[in-house]
Design an enzyme around this catalytic site. Sequence first.
Site, PDB file in Angstrom:
ATOM      1  N   LYS A  74       1.075  -1.201  -0.396  1.00 58.15           N
ATOM      2  CA  LYS A  74      -0.250  -0.175  -0.063  1.00 58.15           C
ATOM      3  C   LYS A  74       0.852   1.882   0.380  1.00 58.15           C
ATOM      4  O   LYS A  74       0.725   1.734  -0.818  1.00 58.15           O
ATOM      5  CB  LYS A  74      -0.926  -0.041   0.680  1.00 58.15           C
ATOM      6  CG  LYS A  74      -2.373  -0.852   0.789  1.00 58.15           C
ATOM      7  CD  LYS A  74      -2.639  -1.090   2.520  1.00 58.15           C
ATOM      8  CE  LYS A  74      -3.547  -2.434   2.358  1.00 58.15           C
ATOM      9  NZ  LYS A  74      -4.520  -2.406   3.081  1.00 58.15           N
ATOM     10  N   GLN A  97      -4.792  -1.739   9.328  1.00 57.10           N
ATOM     11  CA  GLN A  97      -4.503  -2.651   9.035  1.00 57.10           C
ATOM     12  C   GLN A  97      -5.741  -3.632   9.867  1.00 57.10           C
ATOM     13  O   GLN A  97      -5.405  -4.105  11.073  1.00 57.10           O
ATOM     14  CB  GLN A  97      -3.345  -3.258   8.859  1.00 57.10           C
ATOM     15  CG  GLN A  97      -3.548  -4.678   7.874  1.00 57.10           C
ATOM     16  CD  GLN A  97      -4.274  -4.500   6.060  1.00 57.10           C
ATOM     17  OE1 GLN A  97      -3.661  -3.489   5.435  1.00 57.10           O
ATOM     18  NE2 GLN A  97      -4.657  -5.473   6.443  1.00 57.10           N
ATOM     19  N   ASP A 125     -10.980   3.160   3.827  1.00 54.16           N
ATOM     20  CA  ASP A 125     -11.623   1.223   3.610  1.00 54.16           C
ATOM     21  C   ASP A 125     -13.619   1.368   3.696  1.00 54.16           C
ATOM     22  O   ASP A 125     -13.960   0.451   3.145  1.00 54.16           O
ATOM     23  CB  ASP A 125     -11.282   0.767   5.099  1.00 54.16           C
ATOM     24  CG  ASP A 125      -9.859  -0.203   4.252  1.00 54.16           C
ATOM     25  OD1 ASP A 125     -10.597  -0.393   3.374  1.00 54.16           O
ATOM     26  OD2 ASP A 125      -9.716  -0.297   5.305  1.00 54.16           O
TER      27      ASP A 125
END
Length: 298
Positions: free
Chosen positions: A55, A99, A122
């Site tokens: 990422k 995460q 997200d």
Amino acid sequence: MSTAQRIDGKAFAEGLRQRVGSEVQRLKADHGVTPGLAVVLVGEDPASSVYVRNKAKQTEEAGMNSMEHRLPEDTPEADLLDLIDTLNNDPAVHGILVQLPLPGQIDDQKVLAAIDVEKDVDGFHVENVGRLWTGGEALVPCTPYGCLLMLKDHLGELSGKRAVIVGRSNIVGKPMAALLLAESCTVSICHSRTQDLPARCREADILVAAVGRPEMIRGDWVKPGAVVIDVGINRIDAPEKGEGKTRLVGDVAYDEAAETAAAITPVPGGVGPMTIACLLRNTVVAAARQNGLPDPGI
Ligand code: NDP
């Protein structure tokens, strides 16, 4: 014999990353805004560590700022919430991604709820979920959004199509359903209690598999001419490659399904590469919105 078109997610993701990169240059040049993505990793799970590294690399390649925060496995929940508060208040940070999974002492839902809704790239915050289902200005979960982009690219108009989604998770199945409903598809969501799943799948013009069971969906579950999107990523033994070797397969038996479908995503190289590309896209959208600019058309 395989007749289906293989939908190349790798090439599609590359194209999306280039469009994101151009939009980043435009935001910098015209508005002095450099989109910034903060990624938080708690603990040292090797798979999560690889995702976070990828990422960061792709964020920088797109011309954006990448901020990585690695915290020890035993980080107390309060410390993580403090960090999120700092990131929420940092104007250089436009997107925040924590995460998952988090270690046991930390409540995932509490952490997701603490992220500023406008920085929730997200798309897991309940307010973004609500906006998605009610037609508001949401940040949309990356994996289903990537599936939608590939479907639109392949089919053009989705209105009126029968869509069947196998899997009802919050990160894939449910947001996929909301996105396809918003495109005026007729949507069914199937799960482990669905009766006669093969028959339900055979009704689908668009079949999305997000189950996590290797090659569960067989060729004769696929309607002739359907477009099949395989989200599943499953590692299975591959003795043909040598002792102890493994390989990745999807939730769909690719070779069988490719005989009936019009188009299908492979695993690997289908949906997978789209997820990070959509994360970059969401970060650019978030940066534009936070600066009062119109949504970039990417
Ligand atoms: P979850 O485990 O959260 O959800 C799986 C869903 O499949 C559940 O709704 C479950 O039903 C359903 N299911 C399980 N067994 C069956 C069955 N026998 N028949 C019908 N339905 C069944 O998984 P995720 O949604 O998180 O992920 C799904 C897959 O997608 C995984 O392989 C994952 O690795 C992959 N994935 C890939 C991503 C990417 O490409 N970037 C990102 C995210 C996920 P029930 O609710 O009834 O238990």
